[in-house]
Scaffold this motif. Structure first.
Motif, PDB file in Angstrom:
ATOM      1  N   GLU A   1      18.225  84.282  28.079  1.00 18.38           N
ATOM      2  CA  GLU A   1      18.451  82.895  28.476  1.00 18.38           C
ATOM      3  C   GLU A   1      18.559  81.991  27.252  1.00 18.38           C
ATOM      4  O   GLU A   1      17.761  82.092  26.322  1.00 18.38           O
ATOM      5  CB  GLU A   1      17.310  82.403  29.363  1.00 18.38           C
ATOM      6  N   GLU A   2      19.552  81.113  27.279  1.00 22.39           N
ATOM      7  CA  GLU A   2      19.721  80.131  26.219  1.00 22.39           C
ATOM      8  C   GLU A   2      18.793  78.947  26.489  1.00 22.39           C
ATOM      9  O   GLU A   2      18.736  78.428  27.612  1.00 22.39           O
ATOM     10  CB  GLU A   2      21.168  79.658  26.154  1.00 22.39           C
ATOM     11  N   VAL A   3      18.074  78.518  25.444  1.00 25.34           N
ATOM     12  CA  VAL A   3      17.101  77.437  25.605  1.00 25.34           C
ATOM     13  C   VAL A   3      17.233  76.463  24.438  1.00 25.34           C
ATOM     14  O   VAL A   3      17.899  76.751  23.435  1.00 25.34           O
ATOM     15  CB  VAL A   3      15.652  77.981  25.662  1.00 25.34           C
TER      16      VAL A   3
ATOM     17  N   MET B   1       3.672  68.034  27.015  1.00 29.10           N
ATOM     18  CA  MET B   1       3.263  68.593  28.296  1.00 29.10           C
ATOM     19  C   MET B   1       3.471  67.566  29.413  1.00 29.10           C
ATOM     20  O   MET B   1       3.819  67.917  30.544  1.00 29.10           O
ATOM     21  CB  MET B   1       1.794  69.030  28.236  1.00 29.10           C
ATOM     22  N   ARG B   2       3.270  66.301  29.090  1.00 29.27           N
ATOM     23  CA  ARG B   2       3.530  65.238  30.069  1.00 29.27           C
ATOM     24  C   ARG B   2       5.028  65.189  30.404  1.00 29.27           C
ATOM     25  O   ARG B   2       5.415  65.080  31.569  1.00 29.27           O
ATOM     26  CB  ARG B   2       3.062  63.897  29.506  1.00 29.27           C
ATOM     27  N   GLU B   3       5.854  65.258  29.372  1.00 31.36           N
ATOM     28  CA  GLU B   3       7.303  65.259  29.612  1.00 31.36           C
ATOM     29  C   GLU B   3       7.727  66.466  30.433  1.00 31.36           C
ATOM     30  O   GLU B   3       8.562  66.357  31.340  1.00 31.36           O
ATOM     31  CB  GLU B   3       8.055  65.228  28.282  1.00 31.36           C
ATOM     32  N   ALA B   4       7.159  67.633  30.128  1.00 28.88           N
ATOM     33  CA  ALA B   4       7.506  68.840  30.878  1.00 28.88           C
ATOM     34  C   ALA B   4       7.111  68.701  32.345  1.00 28.88           C
ATOM     35  O   ALA B   4       7.860  69.107  33.244  1.00 28.88           O
ATOM     36  CB  ALA B   4       6.817  70.054  30.249  1.00 28.88           C
ATOM     37  N   ALA B   5       5.934  68.139  32.592  1.00 23.22           N
ATOM     38  CA  ALA B   5       5.495  67.942  33.979  1.00 23.22           C
ATOM     39  C   ALA B   5       6.411  66.969  34.709  1.00 23.22           C
ATOM     40  O   ALA B   5       6.753  67.166  35.889  1.00 23.22           O
ATOM     41  CB  ALA B   5       4.049  67.434  33.996  1.00 23.22           C
ATOM     42  N   ASN B   6       6.827  65.896  34.032  1.00 16.95           N
ATOM     43  CA  ASN B   6       7.758  64.947  34.644  1.00 16.95           C
ATOM     44  C   ASN B   6       9.076  65.614  35.001  1.00 16.95           C
ATOM     45  O   ASN B   6       9.624  65.405  36.091  1.00 16.95           O
ATOM     46  CB  ASN B   6       8.020  63.776  33.687  1.00 16.95           C
ATOM     47  N   ALA B   7       9.601  66.415  34.063  1.00 17.13           N
ATOM     48  CA  ALA B   7      10.873  67.096  34.310  1.00 17.13           C
ATOM     49  C   ALA B   7      10.753  68.078  35.466  1.00 17.13           C
ATOM     50  O   ALA B   7      11.666  68.204  36.291  1.00 17.13           O
ATOM     51  CB  ALA B   7      11.325  67.814  33.039  1.00 17.13           C
ATOM     52  N   SER B   8       9.632  68.774  35.531  1.00 18.61           N
ATOM     53  CA  SER B   8       9.420  69.736  36.614  1.00 18.61           C
ATOM     54  C   SER B   8       9.378  69.044  37.970  1.00 18.61           C
ATOM     55  O   SER B   8       9.950  69.508  38.957  1.00 18.61           O
ATOM     56  CB  SER B   8       8.125  70.510  36.355  1.00 18.61           C
TER      57      SER B   8
ATOM     58  N   VAL C   1       9.959  73.937  25.543  1.00 17.38           N
ATOM     59  CA  VAL C   1      11.121  74.828  25.645  1.00 17.38           C
ATOM     60  C   VAL C   1      11.701  74.696  27.044  1.00 17.38           C
ATOM     61  O   VAL C   1      10.982  74.835  28.039  1.00 17.38           O
ATOM     62  CB  VAL C   1      10.738  76.295  25.355  1.00 17.38           C
ATOM     63  N   MET C   2      12.987  74.409  27.110  1.00 14.67           N
ATOM     64  CA  MET C   2      13.649  74.210  28.395  1.00 14.67           C
ATOM     65  C   MET C   2      15.035  74.838  28.371  1.00 14.67           C
ATOM     66  O   MET C   2      15.588  75.159  27.318  1.00 14.67           O
ATOM     67  CB  MET C   2      13.754  72.716  28.719  1.00 14.67           C
ATOM     68  N   GLU C   3      15.589  74.999  29.551  1.00 14.45           N
ATOM     69  CA  GLU C   3      16.919  75.559  29.722  1.00 14.45           C
ATOM     70  C   GLU C   3      17.953  74.721  28.961  1.00 14.45           C
ATOM     71  O   GLU C   3      17.910  73.486  28.974  1.00 14.45           O
ATOM     72  CB  GLU C   3      17.242  75.565  31.217  1.00 14.45           C
ATOM     73  N   ARG C   4      18.886  75.406  28.310  1.00 19.26           N
ATOM     74  CA  ARG C   4      19.956  74.698  27.612  1.00 19.26           C
ATOM     75  C   ARG C   4      21.081  74.380  28.593  1.00 19.26           C
ATOM     76  O   ARG C   4      21.450  75.220  29.423  1.00 19.26           O
ATOM     77  CB  ARG C   4      20.489  75.536  26.455  1.00 19.26           C
ATOM     78  N   ILE C   5      21.586  73.162  28.505  1.00 14.24           N
ATOM     79  CA  ILE C   5      22.682  72.771  29.404  1.00 14.24           C
ATOM     80  C   ILE C   5      23.954  72.559  28.572  1.00 14.24           C
ATOM     81  O   ILE C   5      23.898  72.299  27.364  1.00 14.24           O
ATOM     82  CB  ILE C   5      22.324  71.512  30.222  1.00 14.24           C
ATOM     83  N   TYR C   6      25.097  72.669  29.238  1.00  8.65           N
ATOM     84  CA  TYR C   6      26.396  72.571  28.552  1.00  8.65           C
ATOM     85  C   TYR C   6      27.292  71.529  29.221  1.00  8.65           C
ATOM     86  O   TYR C   6      28.486  71.721  29.364  1.00  8.65           O
ATOM     87  CB  TYR C   6      27.083  73.934  28.550  1.00  8.65           C
ATOM     88  N   GLY C   7      26.698  70.422  29.639  1.00 12.97           N
ATOM     89  CA  GLY C   7      27.477  69.384  30.294  1.00 12.97           C
ATOM     90  C   GLY C   7      28.270  68.529  29.316  1.00 12.97           C
ATOM     91  O   GLY C   7      28.165  68.666  28.094  1.00 12.97           O
ATOM     92  N   ILE C   8      29.049  67.625  29.879  1.00  9.91           N
ATOM     93  CA  ILE C   8      29.843  66.676  29.095  1.00  9.91           C
ATOM     94  C   ILE C   8      29.037  65.376  28.949  1.00  9.91           C
ATOM     95  O   ILE C   8      28.533  64.859  29.948  1.00  9.91           O
ATOM     96  CB  ILE C   8      31.179  66.379  29.798  1.00  9.91           C
ATOM     97  N   PRO C   9      28.901  64.845  27.731  1.00 10.15           N
ATOM     98  CA  PRO C   9      28.210  63.556  27.602  1.00 10.15           C
ATOM     99  C   PRO C   9      28.875  62.512  28.494  1.00 10.15           C
ATOM    100  O   PRO C   9      30.102  62.422  28.549  1.00 10.15           O
ATOM    101  CB  PRO C   9      28.372  63.218  26.117  1.00 10.15           C
ATOM    102  N   VAL C  10      28.073  61.728  29.183  1.00 10.92           N
ATOM    103  CA  VAL C  10      28.621  60.812  30.186  1.00 10.92           C
ATOM    104  C   VAL C  10      29.501  59.740  29.548  1.00 10.92           C
ATOM    105  O   VAL C  10      30.347  59.135  30.236  1.00 10.92           O
ATOM    106  CB  VAL C  10      27.476  60.179  30.993  1.00 10.92           C
ATOM    107  N   THR C  11      29.342  59.501  28.248  1.00  7.53           N
ATOM    108  CA  THR C  11      30.172  58.500  27.573  1.00  7.53           C
ATOM    109  C   THR C  11      31.498  59.078  27.076  1.00  7.53           C
ATOM    110  O   THR C  11      32.345  58.320  26.607  1.00  7.53           O
ATOM    111  CB  THR C  11      29.409  57.913  26.373  1.00  7.53           C
ATOM    112  N   ASP C  12      31.698  60.385  27.185  1.00  3.83           N
ATOM    113  CA  ASP C  12      32.952  61.004  26.746  1.00  3.83           C
ATOM    114  C   ASP C  12      33.973  60.903  27.879  1.00  3.83           C
ATOM    115  O   ASP C  12      34.243  61.867  28.612  1.00  3.83           O
ATOM    116  CB  ASP C  12      32.707  62.466  26.356  1.00  3.83           C
TER     117      ASP C  12
ATOM    118  N   HIS D   1      10.423  76.099  30.736  1.00  2.26           N
ATOM    119  CA  HIS D   1       9.812  77.416  30.520  1.00  2.26           C
ATOM    120  C   HIS D   1       8.355  77.189  30.111  1.00  2.26           C
ATOM    121  O   HIS D   1       8.035  77.024  28.922  1.00  2.26           O
ATOM    122  CB  HIS D   1      10.585  78.189  29.453  1.00  2.26           C
ATOM    123  N   TRP D   2       7.484  77.187  31.106  1.00  4.34           N
ATOM    124  CA  TRP D   2       6.089  76.776  30.891  1.00  4.34           C
ATOM    125  C   TRP D   2       5.343  77.678  29.914  1.00  4.34           C
ATOM    126  O   TRP D   2       4.450  77.217  29.207  1.00  4.34           O
ATOM    127  CB  TRP D   2       5.354  76.739  32.229  1.00  4.34           C
ATOM    128  N   ASP D   3       5.685  78.948  29.844  1.00  2.00           N
ATOM    129  CA  ASP D   3       4.970  79.858  28.941  1.00  2.00           C
ATOM    130  C   ASP D   3       5.142  79.464  27.477  1.00  2.00           C
ATOM    131  O   ASP D   3       4.360  79.879  26.622  1.00  2.00           O
ATOM    132  CB  ASP D   3       5.457  81.292  29.135  1.00  2.00           C
TER     133      ASP D   3
END
Length: 527
Positions: A148-150, A207-214, A242-253, A232-234
């Motif tokens: 998995e890419e992170v 850890m606070r940010e991770a909990a918010n995202a979850s 550590v979180m999943e890597r995303i490949y979206g388009i920046p919304v300003t592009d 990825h809590w571990d």
């Protein structure tokens, strides 16, 4: 005063002098002795670089030169449009949260320190070059051994002492301004600094940010509106995420979005729907939705989906605030200014002794000129901003949760208009709010409220018995010195049995709880 503190003070004074921020202070109605003290400062007698003509630009450049902590403070300050003049708020909104990355060796060392193993054991690949660098953290890409890419977010080393030192000086400057200027007291600089202190230290805890995202991911699981990367809590610690890597388009592009055939109208309207869903359905909204944190999925461009990252700042509303806010907005749609004024008083946002007629007239003078324009040209966020500024004349207390909400709405609306200039936020928001209000008084919701009230009965009954026991003991305390009081106990029949020199006491123990239950049920059904 430590050497570090003294050096930092010298740097702050040098930057204030360089950008002539002291000239802005002299423009305020200060006491004569403060004006004299400022005029006698040594740097005012030396040749100085010409400051930008725009006072907002001078402040922005000064904050940029003072470094990451002051840049972050300027960004937060730019959201307080209820307190700042428009020209200064607009300039501070331009602050870029881009700072040079710290060395990759330090990033690697911090990852190993907090995760307790060498990077090679933790990840199949670790990219030393930082993907992005901000004021409090930087991001590296990597790959787990599972394939998995992170991305790895790492807090900058040595930030906490610098932040404490800078905040101490910010409090000192804010306190000085508050003492010498009535205009500064109106802006409540010490409260702004205290708000910043809480925000910045919250952002240092990943850890606070991770909990918010979850939580946000769970709220929108399988939703076509928005996707939140997996945590990825571990591999998460207070200074490493550590979180999943995303490949979206920046919304300003906009070019890339147009090239893939994105439905821009749907994209803009979905941004509004996401905002109102988070605020009213979940009472858990992403409060840092600036363009750098928003991407658009490359899949299904005809039915576009947002991707949100960086959940360090989250806002929420109480059920009472949700209700009052929704009713306020619906009253706006109907131009019922009397109701808007009354709701502000009922909610406690303005003092109870506020004259409704005067407040209604002030609101009308703000709203009517705006409503004469086509709906698509009306800025919802600017309308709320002007309303809050008007309410401040009636001693409206700053509501932190509403400030966050207003900031987020301004971001969402501005972004929506950039994506689709003809966005009519009103036609998107009004049906949502009306549906939400109907669901609040539906039979199903009323039954849920009644069930929640009923679940409190055992607890209320227990509290009532304890209170009555204490009252009984207190009532007969003087006689206790003459004759001992037997321990009180509660019989299953609901009677509190005690003893004193006067004999047995029989007190109904549970009737307050049942009375409260009946009253609560009545209020729920009436509402």
């Amino acid at each position: 005063m430590s050497l570090l503190a003294a050096r930092r003070l010298f740097t702050i004074v040098r930057v204030i002098a360089r950008y002539r921020l002291d000239d802005q202070l002299l423009a305020l109605p200060l006491p004569w002795w403060v004006r004299l003290l400022l005029a006698l400062m040594p740097w005012r007698w030396l040749p100085r670089k010409a400051a930008p003509a725009n006072r907002g630009a001078a402040l922005r450049l000064a904050l940029e030169e003072l470094g990451p902590i002051f840049i972050k403070f300027g960004q937060l300050l730019s959201t307080r449009r209820d307190l700042l003049p428009p020209d200064m708020a607009d300039e501070l909104a331009k602050l870029q949260d881009q700072v040079p990355p710290f060395p990759a060796a330090q990033a690697r060392a911090r990852i190993e320190q907090f995760l307790g193993a060498p990077v090679e054991e933790l990840f199949a690949r670790f990219d030393s070059e930082a993907m992005a660098s901000a004021s409090v953290a930087q991001v590296h890409s990597a790959q787990l051994h599972s394939g998995e890419e992170v991305v790895i977010k790492v807090i900058r080393p040595g930030l906490a002492p610098v932040i404490r030192q800078d905040i101490a000086w910010l409090f000192l400057l804010a306190g000085l301004l508050q003492r010498v200027s009535s205009d500064a007291r109106r802006l409540r600089p010490q409260e702004v600094v205290a708000d910043y202190e809480k925000t910045i230290f919250d952002e240092l805890d990943l850890m606070r940010e991770a909990a918010n995202a979850s939580q946000l991911r769970r709220n929108f699981e399988h939703s076509p509106l928005i996707y939140v990367p997996q945590i990825h809590w571990d591999y998460c610690r207070s200074k490493v995420l550590v979180m999943e890597r995303i490949y979206g388009i920046p919304v300003t592009d906009l070019k890339a979005l147009a090239d893939q055939g994105t439905n821009m109208k749907a994209l803009a309207e979905r941004g509004v729907e996401i905002f109102f869903t988070q605020v009213f359905r979940d009472s858990f909204f992403h409060a840092d939705m600036h363009p750098g944190n928003i991407f658009v999925s490359r899949e299904t461009p005809w039915s576009p989906q947002y991707i949100a990252i960086d959940c360090g700042i989250i806002g929420s509303l109480t059920p009472e605030d949700q209700d009052y806010l929704a009713r306020n907005l619906l009253a706006f749609f109907k131009r019922d200014y009397r109701k808007v004024a009354q709701l502000h008083i009922d909610s406690g946002w303005v003092p109870a002794d506020t004259k409704v007629n005067e407040f209604e007239a002030a609101i009308r003078s703000v709203c009517e000129p705006i409503f004469e324009r086509p709906l698509k040209d009306i800025s919802f966020g600017q309308l709320l901003l002007r309303l809050f500024q008007t309410a401040r004349r009636f001693n409206m207390q700053v509501q932190p949760q509403l400030v966050l909400l207003q900031k987020t709405l301004l971001n969402i609306e501005g972004l929506g208009r950039q994506l689709y200039p003809d966005l009519d936020l009103w036609s998107t928001a009004q049906p949502f709010l009306e549906r939400w209000m109907r669901e609040r008084v539906s039979p199903v919701q009323l039954l849920r409220n009644l069930q929640a009230q009923a679940e409190q009965v055992p607890h209320l009954s227990h509290m009532a018995r304890e209170t009555l026991e204490r009252l009984s003991v207190m009532q007969h305390a003087p006689a206790a010195s003459k004759r001992p009081v037997w321990p009180s106990r509660v019989l299953g029949a609901g009677l509190l049995v005690g003893a004193s020199q006067h004999g047995l006491l029989l007190i109904p123990a549970a009737w307050p709880a049942w009375l409260m239950l009946v009253a609560g049920g009545y209020l729920v059904l009436r509402r």
